[in-house]
Design a protein around this motif. Structure first.
Motif, short mmCIF file in Angstrom:
data_model
loop_
_atom_site.label_atom_id
_atom_site.label_comp_id
_atom_site.label_asym_id
_atom_site.label_seq_id
_atom_site.Cartn_x
_atom_site.Cartn_y
_atom_site.Cartn_z
N CYS A 90 0.85 -1.19 0.00
CA CYS A 90 0.00 0.00 0.00
C CYS A 90 0.89 1.24 0.00
O CYS A 90 1.73 1.40 0.89
CB CYS A 90 -0.88 0.03 1.24
SG CYS A 90 -2.18 -1.22 1.29
N LEU A 91 0.69 2.10 -0.98
CA LEU A 91 1.40 3.38 -1.00
C LEU A 91 0.55 4.41 -0.26
O LEU A 91 -0.63 4.55 -0.52
CB LEU A 91 1.63 3.84 -2.44
CG LEU A 91 2.30 2.83 -3.38
CD1 LEU A 91 2.57 3.47 -4.74
CD2 LEU A 91 3.59 2.28 -2.78
N ILE A 111 -1.34 -1.08 -4.35
CA ILE A 111 -2.41 -0.09 -4.48
C ILE A 111 -1.96 1.25 -3.92
O ILE A 111 -1.01 1.33 -3.14
CB ILE A 111 -3.72 -0.56 -3.81
CG1 ILE A 111 -3.53 -0.76 -2.29
CG2 ILE A 111 -4.22 -1.84 -4.45
CD1 ILE A 111 -4.81 -1.17 -1.57
N ASN A 112 -2.65 2.29 -4.35
CA ASN A 112 -2.29 3.66 -3.96
C ASN A 112 -3.57 4.46 -3.73
O ASN A 112 -4.62 4.16 -4.29
CB ASN A 112 -1.48 4.32 -5.09
CG ASN A 112 -1.09 5.75 -4.77
OD1 ASN A 112 -0.54 6.03 -3.72
ND2 ASN A 112 -1.38 6.66 -5.69
N ILE A 113 -3.46 5.49 -2.89
CA ILE A 113 -4.56 6.45 -2.76
C ILE A 113 -4.10 7.78 -3.31
O ILE A 113 -3.00 8.26 -3.00
CB ILE A 113 -5.07 6.56 -1.31
CG1 ILE A 113 -6.35 7.40 -1.27
CG2 ILE A 113 -3.99 7.08 -0.37
CD1 ILE A 113 -7.19 7.20 -0.03
N HIS A 114 -4.94 8.38 -4.14
CA HIS A 114 -4.61 9.64 -4.82
C HIS A 114 -5.68 10.68 -4.51
O HIS A 114 -6.89 10.36 -4.55
CB HIS A 114 -4.54 9.41 -6.33
CG HIS A 114 -4.21 10.64 -7.12
ND1 HIS A 114 -2.93 11.15 -7.19
CD2 HIS A 114 -4.99 11.47 -7.86
CE1 HIS A 114 -2.94 12.24 -7.94
NE2 HIS A 114 -4.17 12.46 -8.35
N TYR A 144 -5.17 0.48 -8.37
CA TYR A 144 -4.00 -0.36 -8.57
C TYR A 144 -2.90 0.47 -9.23
O TYR A 144 -3.17 1.37 -10.03
CB TYR A 144 -4.34 -1.56 -9.45
CG TYR A 144 -5.10 -2.64 -8.73
CD1 TYR A 144 -4.45 -3.52 -7.86
CD2 TYR A 144 -6.47 -2.80 -8.91
CE1 TYR A 144 -5.15 -4.52 -7.20
CE2 TYR A 144 -7.18 -3.79 -8.26
CZ TYR A 144 -6.51 -4.65 -7.40
OH TYR A 144 -7.20 -5.63 -6.73
N VAL A 145 -1.66 0.16 -8.89
CA VAL A 145 -0.53 0.89 -9.43
C VAL A 145 -0.06 0.23 -10.72
O VAL A 145 0.13 -0.99 -10.78
CB VAL A 145 0.63 0.95 -8.42
CG1 VAL A 145 1.84 1.68 -9.01
CG2 VAL A 145 0.18 1.65 -7.14
N ASP A 150 -0.56 7.47 -11.81
CA ASP A 150 -1.97 7.74 -11.46
C ASP A 150 -2.94 7.28 -12.55
O ASP A 150 -3.96 7.92 -12.80
CB ASP A 150 -2.18 9.24 -11.19
CG ASP A 150 -1.32 9.74 -10.03
OD1 ASP A 150 -1.05 8.95 -9.12
OD2 ASP A 150 -0.93 10.92 -10.06
N ALA A 151 -2.61 6.16 -13.18
CA ALA A 151 -3.44 5.70 -14.30
C ALA A 151 -3.99 4.29 -14.10
O ALA A 151 -4.62 3.75 -14.99
CB ALA A 151 -2.63 5.75 -15.59
#
Length: 218
Positions: A90-91, A111-114, A144-145, A150-151
């Motif tokens: 997790c980022l 995974i990432n939160i933006h 998902y990264v 960020d796509a």
């Protein structure tokens, strides 16, 4: 009664790690499907490392400036993740771009939160971007990264209204509340097997898919 193995999660941070803290808090629940077993930072001075250590979570500081290349840093990080037996990354405010090879090695497991409603407002200064564009809704996205910034395929989103008189700080503060709520929910879905990545598409279990086929948390 068989003991269900929890998903072993590493959280990567660069600063204070407020989203990290929300994930750690959620994972303390006995029925949460993931356990946080490592927190790593690319900045040794990141305050989030002390927060995690105080809660008994192993931490690692890998100063990216000490490595001759992006690939060398990623290799060192990969070694730490492998040693800890990590299943999912997790980022959480991790301000560093990975090499494509590293991202591909973790495809479907990172995974990432933006802080925007992707695909709007990629990159940094998302709240300023939203105000400049005059949108009426802004928010955050767990995704998902993938190698492109960020796509990645979207797992979950939370939206807030943009109010008259908002500036970047007030908007950011309101969205951060939603980030802290949304990220643990999304992690639980992924770690619990209710969400998975198939190719470039996110697939949800029947019990979490609303009628329109998207998971939107408001």
């Amino acid at each position: 009664m068989a003991v269900v193995r929890k998903t072993r999660v590493a959280i990567l941070i660069s600063g204070r790690g407020s989203n990290m803290a929300s994930l750690i808090a959620a994972a303390e629940a006995s029925d949460f499907p993931a356990e946080i077993v490592l927190v790593a930072a690319n900045r040794p001075e990141a305050p989030g490392l002390a927060f995690a250590a105080a809660r008994g979570i192993p931490t690692r500081a890998l100063d990216h400036k000490a490595y001759p290349s992006r690939e060398a840093f990623d290799g060192a990080l990969q070694a730490e993740l492998a040693a800890a037996g990590i299943d999912l990354v997790c980022l959480a405010g991790f301000m560093r771009i990975f090499s494509a090879g590293f991202v591909e090695a973790w495809a479907g497991r990172m995974i990432n939160i933006h802080p925007s409603l992707l695909p709007l407002f990629k990159g940094t200064h998302t709240h300023e971007q939203a105000l400049a564009a005059g949108v009426r809704l802004h928010g955050c996205t767990v995704h998902y990264v993938v190698p492109e910034l960020d796509a990645g395929p979207i797992i979950a989103q939370a939206a807030v209204p943009v109010r008259p008189g908002d500036d970047a700080d007030t908007l950011a503060a309101r969205i951060l509340v939603q980030e802290h709520r949304l990220y643990p929910q999304a992690l639980a879905l992924v770690a619990g097997g209710q969400v998975r990545l198939e190719g470039e598409r996110v697939v949800f279990s029947d019990d979490v898919v609303p009628a329109d086929g998207a998971l939107l948390s408001l």
